[in-house]
Design an enzyme around this catalytic site. Structure first.
Site, short mmCIF file in Angstrom:
data_model
loop_
_atom_site.label_atom_id
_atom_site.label_comp_id
_atom_site.label_asym_id
_atom_site.label_seq_id
_atom_site.Cartn_x
_atom_site.Cartn_y
_atom_site.Cartn_z
N HIS A 1 4.62 0.89 1.55
CA HIS A 1 4.81 -0.41 2.19
C HIS A 1 4.76 -1.48 1.10
O HIS A 1 3.76 -1.60 0.39
CB HIS A 1 3.71 -0.64 3.23
CG HIS A 1 3.65 -2.05 3.73
ND1 HIS A 1 4.76 -2.72 4.19
CD2 HIS A 1 2.62 -2.93 3.80
CE1 HIS A 1 4.42 -3.94 4.54
NE2 HIS A 1 3.13 -4.10 4.30
N HIS B 1 7.45 -10.18 6.41
CA HIS B 1 6.34 -9.34 5.99
C HIS B 1 6.73 -8.42 4.82
O HIS B 1 6.20 -8.57 3.73
CB HIS B 1 5.84 -8.52 7.18
CG HIS B 1 4.66 -7.67 6.89
ND1 HIS B 1 4.01 -6.94 7.84
CD2 HIS B 1 4.00 -7.43 5.72
CE1 HIS B 1 3.01 -6.29 7.29
NE2 HIS B 1 2.98 -6.57 6.00
N SER C 1 -5.70 -2.02 5.09
CA SER C 1 -5.74 -2.57 6.45
C SER C 1 -4.50 -2.18 7.25
O SER C 1 -4.47 -2.35 8.46
CB SER C 1 -5.87 -4.09 6.40
OG SER C 1 -4.85 -4.63 5.58
N GLU C 2 -3.47 -1.65 6.58
CA GLU C 2 -2.28 -1.19 7.30
C GLU C 2 -2.36 0.32 7.56
O GLU C 2 -1.34 0.98 7.76
CB GLU C 2 -1.01 -1.53 6.51
CG GLU C 2 -0.76 -3.01 6.32
CD GLU C 2 -0.33 -3.75 7.60
OE1 GLU C 2 -0.50 -3.18 8.70
OE2 GLU C 2 0.15 -4.88 7.49
N SER D 1 -8.46 -0.72 0.72
CA SER D 1 -8.27 -2.14 1.06
C SER D 1 -8.84 -3.04 -0.03
O SER D 1 -9.88 -2.74 -0.63
CB SER D 1 -9.00 -2.42 2.38
OG SER D 1 -8.89 -3.77 2.72
N GLY D 2 -8.14 -4.16 -0.29
CA GLY D 2 -8.69 -5.20 -1.15
C GLY D 2 -8.48 -5.00 -2.64
O GLY D 2 -8.95 -5.81 -3.44
N ASN E 1 0.84 -1.20 0.00
CA ASN E 1 0.00 0.00 0.00
C ASN E 1 0.87 1.24 0.00
O ASN E 1 2.05 1.18 0.33
CB ASN E 1 -0.96 -0.01 1.21
CG ASN E 1 -0.35 -0.67 2.41
OD1 ASN E 1 0.53 -0.11 3.04
ND2 ASN E 1 -0.79 -1.90 2.72
ZN LIG Z 1 1.93 -5.80 4.40
#
Ligand SMILES: [Zn+2]
Length: 234
Positions: free
Chosen positions: A94, A157, A74-75, A43-44, A29
């Protein structure tokens, strides 16, 4: 820059992040600050499918989402933590960069092997041990580290990079992955030789590297890189 121009720029860099294979599918994101708000990918969505007007508008201080906007990534907490902690941050990216995840999730730390790594990322990139994705605990860990760096590794991650603009955060994201790729390849064929503190000192005092940093600082839209007091401009 108007908010419409910023939306367009987010869309452009989203495509570049995908082109560099720093994310896959709906992973990863990006966001940018506009006054007291941030625009973040929803998101998504795969980043390639997000239209400029679909970036979600969030109040940085309160975390309040503009009514009618799409649900933010979501982050979102991780992004908010960066903007709240440092006023100079105007963009956060990210990624789930594959070489970086492979290298740093198997017991290695990303370490400087060549000049560009030190110039663009600094001498040491912080590594955070795995924390469950999207949680307030992860955001809190990012908040603790971000005052002292412009890029960090999230083991198992991905990567977070920040910048005074999207281009700078993107450049750092690419530099992290390139460094990880080279270190991983070197590890496969032999024993990598890393640049030590003395070499880093010498490198930073070289006239050609000083010139390079000055050039970067003066390029349109790019600030002085990590380790060169790059946190004070806007
Ligand atoms: Zn992530």
């Amino acid at each position: 820059m108007t908010i419409q121009e910023l939306r367009q720029e987010l869309s452009t860099f989203a495509r570049r992040i995908l082109a560099e294979k720093l994310v896959t599918g709906a992973g990863g994101n990006l966001s940018a600050r506009h006054e007291n708000r941030m625009l973040i990918s929803p998101s998504g969505f795969s980043l390639e499918d997000v239209a400029p007007e679909q970036y979600t508008d969030v109040d940085i201080e309160s975390g309040e989402i503009t009514p009618g906007a799409l649900r933010p990534s979501s982050e979102v907490l991780m992004h908010l933590a960066c903007y709240r902690k440092r006023q100079d941050i105007r963009s956060v990216i990210h990624t789930h960069a594959p070489y970086t995840i492979a290298l740093t999730s198997s017991g290695h730390d990303l370490r400087p092997m060549f000049a560009d790594s030190i110039i663009y990322l600094g001498r040491r990139v912080p590594h955070l041990d795995y924390i469950t994705v999207t949680t307030p605990e992860l955001a809190a860990a990012v908040e603790r580290v971000i005052p002292d760096c412009d890029c960090m590794i999230l083991r198992n991650h991905g990567v977070i990079t920040v910048g005074g603009n999207l281009k700078q955060a993107f450049w750092r994201a690419c530099s992290v992955e390139e460094s990880a790729r080279i270190q991983l390849l070197a590890t496969l064929v032999g024993t990598p030789r890393f640049l030590d503190e003395n070499e880093a000192d010498r490198l930073e005092s070289l006239a050609s590297e000083k010139y390079r940093r000055q050039l970067l600082a003066h390029m349109k839209g790019i600030q002085a890189p990590c380790g060169d007091d790059g946190k004070d401009g806007e």
